[in-house]
Scaffold this motif. Structure first.
Motif, PDB file in Angstrom:
ATOM      1  N   ALA A  97     -13.997   0.455   9.417  1.00  0.00           N
ATOM      2  CA  ALA A  97     -14.026   1.574   8.731  1.00  0.00           C
ATOM      3  C   ALA A  97     -12.840   2.383   7.722  1.00  0.00           C
ATOM      4  N   ILE A  98     -12.356   2.160   7.256  1.00  0.00           N
ATOM      5  CA  ILE A  98     -11.013   2.863   6.716  1.00  0.00           C
ATOM      6  C   ILE A  98     -11.692   2.175   5.917  1.00  0.00           C
ATOM      7  N   GLY A  99     -11.790   0.700   5.036  1.00  0.00           N
ATOM      8  CA  GLY A  99     -12.540   0.021   3.853  1.00  0.00           C
ATOM      9  C   GLY A  99     -13.958   0.580   3.707  1.00  0.00           C
ATOM     10  N   LEU A 100     -14.705   0.503   4.485  1.00  0.00           N
ATOM     11  CA  LEU A 100     -15.979   1.212   3.979  1.00  0.00           C
ATOM     12  C   LEU A 100     -15.638   2.912   3.499  1.00  0.00           C
ATOM     13  N   GLY A 101     -14.998   3.644   4.230  1.00  0.00           N
ATOM     14  CA  GLY A 101     -14.586   5.371   4.318  1.00  0.00           C
ATOM     15  C   GLY A 101     -13.718   5.602   2.866  1.00  0.00           C
ATOM     16  N   MET A 102     -12.862   3.906   2.564  1.00  0.00           N
ATOM     17  CA  MET A 102     -12.736   4.021   0.946  1.00  0.00           C
ATOM     18  C   MET A 102     -13.528   4.337  -0.256  1.00  0.00           C
ATOM     19  N   LEU A 103     -14.538   2.929   0.187  1.00  0.00           N
ATOM     20  CA  LEU A 103     -15.339   3.036  -0.458  1.00  0.00           C
ATOM     21  C   LEU A 103     -16.622   3.598  -0.876  1.00  0.00           C
ATOM     22  N   PHE A 104     -17.029   4.083   0.432  1.00  0.00           N
ATOM     23  CA  PHE A 104     -17.891   5.427   0.135  1.00  0.00           C
ATOM     24  C   PHE A 104     -17.693   6.313  -0.110  1.00  0.00           C
ATOM     25  N   LEU A 120      -4.412   8.334   2.065  1.00  0.00           N
ATOM     26  CA  LEU A 120      -3.808   9.032   2.513  1.00  0.00           C
ATOM     27  C   LEU A 120      -5.667   9.717   3.415  1.00  0.00           C
ATOM     28  N   PHE A 121      -5.728   9.739   2.865  1.00  0.00           N
ATOM     29  CA  PHE A 121      -6.650  10.825   3.588  1.00  0.00           C
ATOM     30  C   PHE A 121      -7.601  10.301   3.815  1.00  0.00           C
ATOM     31  N   PRO A 122      -8.620   8.389   3.380  1.00  0.00           N
ATOM     32  CA  PRO A 122      -8.818   8.323   4.878  1.00  0.00           C
ATOM     33  C   PRO A 122      -8.271   7.393   5.235  1.00  0.00           C
ATOM     34  N   VAL A 123      -7.417   7.096   5.292  1.00  0.00           N
ATOM     35  CA  VAL A 123      -6.596   6.505   6.706  1.00  0.00           C
ATOM     36  C   VAL A 123      -6.068   7.445   7.460  1.00  0.00           C
ATOM     37  N   SER A 124      -5.857   8.436   7.261  1.00  0.00           N
ATOM     38  CA  SER A 124      -5.570  10.130   7.936  1.00  0.00           C
ATOM     39  C   SER A 124      -6.600  10.539   8.895  1.00  0.00           C
ATOM     40  N   SER A 125      -7.711  10.030   8.380  1.00  0.00           N
ATOM     41  CA  SER A 125      -9.545  10.680   8.825  1.00  0.00           C
ATOM     42  C   SER A 125      -9.335   9.473  10.295  1.00  0.00           C
ATOM     43  N   THR A 126      -8.972   8.890   9.752  1.00  0.00           N
ATOM     44  CA  THR A 126      -9.224   7.149  10.862  1.00  0.00           C
ATOM     45  C   THR A 126      -8.806   7.026  11.771  1.00  0.00           C
ATOM     46  N   ILE A 127      -7.496   7.638  11.194  1.00  0.00           N
ATOM     47  CA  ILE A 127      -6.275   7.835  12.763  1.00  0.00           C
ATOM     48  C   ILE A 127      -6.442   8.737  13.800  1.00  0.00           C
ATOM     49  N   VAL A 128      -6.978  10.050  13.008  1.00  0.00           N
ATOM     50  CA  VAL A 128      -7.437  11.037  13.904  1.00  0.00           C
ATOM     51  C   VAL A 128      -8.839  10.496  14.758  1.00  0.00           C
ATOM     52  N   ALA A 129      -9.740   9.891  14.415  1.00  0.00           N
ATOM     53  CA  ALA A 129     -10.364   9.383  14.898  1.00  0.00           C
ATOM     54  C   ALA A 129     -10.353   9.235  16.174  1.00  0.00           C
ATOM     55  N   LEU A 130      -9.343   7.591  15.637  1.00  0.00           N
ATOM     56  CA  LEU A 130      -8.069   7.208  16.642  1.00  0.00           C
ATOM     57  C   LEU A 130      -7.625   7.808  17.989  1.00  0.00           C
ATOM     58  N   VAL A 131      -7.157   8.822  17.570  1.00  0.00           N
ATOM     59  CA  VAL A 131      -7.061   9.939  18.756  1.00  0.00           C
ATOM     60  C   VAL A 131      -7.275  10.419  19.538  1.00  0.00           C
ATOM     61  N   ASN A 132      -8.585  10.693  19.089  1.00  0.00           N
ATOM     62  CA  ASN A 132      -9.561  11.679  19.831  1.00  0.00           C
ATOM     63  C   ASN A 132      -9.901   9.944  20.874  1.00  0.00           C
ATOM     64  N   MET A 165       0.924  -1.426   0.519  1.00  0.00           N
ATOM     65  CA  MET A 165       0.061   0.033  -0.163  1.00  0.00           C
ATOM     66  C   MET A 165       0.689   0.744  -0.080  1.00  0.00           C
ATOM     67  N   ASP A 166       0.237   2.333  -0.710  1.00  0.00           N
ATOM     68  CA  ASP A 166       1.051   3.413  -0.822  1.00  0.00           C
ATOM     69  C   ASP A 166       1.205   4.232   0.231  1.00  0.00           C
ATOM     70  N   VAL A 167       0.535   3.928   1.142  1.00  0.00           N
ATOM     71  CA  VAL A 167       0.018   4.939   2.562  1.00  0.00           C
ATOM     72  C   VAL A 167       1.503   4.412   3.401  1.00  0.00           C
ATOM     73  N   LEU A 168       2.193   3.278   2.972  1.00  0.00           N
ATOM     74  CA  LEU A 168       3.135   2.800   3.875  1.00  0.00           C
ATOM     75  C   LEU A 168       4.246   3.636   3.870  1.00  0.00           C
ATOM     76  N   ARG A 169       4.340   3.830   2.423  1.00  0.00           N
ATOM     77  CA  ARG A 169       5.545   4.307   1.917  1.00  0.00           C
ATOM     78  C   ARG A 169       5.622   5.692   1.962  1.00  0.00           C
ATOM     79  N   ARG A 170       4.530   6.269   2.315  1.00  0.00           N
ATOM     80  CA  ARG A 170       4.522   7.657   2.414  1.00  0.00           C
ATOM     81  C   ARG A 170       3.821   8.378   4.264  1.00  0.00           C
ATOM     82  N   ARG A 171       4.690   7.681   5.220  1.00  0.00           N
ATOM     83  CA  ARG A 171       4.573   7.949   5.871  1.00  0.00           C
ATOM     84  C   ARG A 171       4.490   8.832   6.432  1.00  0.00           C
ATOM     85  N   TYR A 172       5.677   9.591   6.251  1.00  0.00           N
ATOM     86  CA  TYR A 172       6.246  11.227   6.606  1.00  0.00           C
ATOM     87  C   TYR A 172       4.494  12.060   6.108  1.00  0.00           C
TER      88      TYR A 172
END
Length: 268
Positions: free
Chosen positions: A151-158, A101-113, A1-8
């Motif tokens: 959440a990430i899977g459904l977030g990407m789909l929708f 990166l966008f749906p994944v980052s949104s999910t991680i922010v939800a985890l932070v909250n 997944m490109d997300v893992l290669r673009r961690r920064y």
């Protein structure tokens, strides 16, 4: 997944979302506590006091709150990741970066909250004698993994569909509305088992949200009942099935996302 290669880049997006979340707000991060506290009080008064579930379910406040925080994690992660592409439309049109990166980052922010609510739950459980076993703690981690993966899977789909068809967000709002009631957050699974046929109850248990909520109850609520609470049957089996379904949804969501992402800049 490109997300893992673009961690920064992912860390930059997470930092941006966290910083702007409550920008200009007087209470700021306190809203991470105020919103779930208000929701908890409303449901506790309506169900725990008025419908007297507080008397029939031991330590009902713990039961209620442990279910609420995990379903709120799903609702926030799913809702935010669905909107993430449209909300970052200006950035997507200007530069190229992996759109996942966008749906994944949104999910991680939800985890932070989610973490402040989890800390409150742990503190309260410790005060009233929480003594979980290693499998119970492992079950809570499995439950959280199910929620974030789904959440990430459904977030990407929708989210991908929402770029071209904005009424996709209305379907997401419906799913979020139903999610709280389609899993044993506010009531016990036994109430469902008594009413529906066995095959319907099986589908109910296979639901990843049901599995995740039951695992959180087993990890936080059940140890405070000194073994007197009622655990859902085959917790680990349905938990692993729930994770498998969530991974399948993630795979489908990623395939659809890749299929549609070439049109994102144009449609936005």
């Amino acid at each position: 997944m490109d997300v893992l290669r673009r961690r920064y880049l992912l860390s930059l997006l997470i930092r941006k979302e966290v910083q702007i979340r409550y920008r200009g707000s007087i209470l700021g991060w306190l809203w991470s506590y105020v919103k779930p506290a208000a929701q908890f009080l409303v449901f506790f008064l309506a169900l725990g006091v008025f419908l007297q579930l507080n008397g029939s379910i031991e330590n009902y406040p713990i039961y209620l709150f442990s279910g609420l925080i995990v379903i709120n994690l799903f609702n926030e992660a799913f809702g935010n990741s669905t909107r993430s592409l449209v909300d970052n439309g200006a950035l997507i049109k200007k530069i190229y970066l992996p759109r996942e990166l966008f749906p994944v980052s949104s999910t991680i922010v939800a985890l932070v909250n989610f973490l402040p609510q989890l800390v409150i739950l742990i503190v309260v459980c410790l005060v009233i004698g929480w003594d979980p076993t290693i499998p119970q703690l492992g079950g809570t981690l499995l439950g959280i993994a199910i929620i974030t993966t789904l959440a990430i899977g459904l977030g990407m789909l929708f989210g991908a569909a929402n770029v071209s068809f904005r009424d996709s967000q209305n379907f997401v709002d419906l799913i979020i509305m139903v999610a709280t009631w389609a899993s044993p957050v506010l009531y016990q699974w036994t109430q469902v088992a008594k009413i529906v046929p066995d095959w319907v109850f099986f589908i109910y248990q296979v639901n990843p949200l049901t599995a995740a909520v039951n695992l959180l109850h087993a990890g936080f609520w059940y140890p405070t009942t000194e073994g007197r609470g009622l655990l859902a049957p085959n917790l680990w089996l349905f938990g692993l099935l729930g994770l498998a379904i969530s991974l399948a949804v993630l795979t489908i969501g990623q395939l659809v996302f890749r299929r549609l992402e070439g049109r994102f800049a144009q449609d936005l």
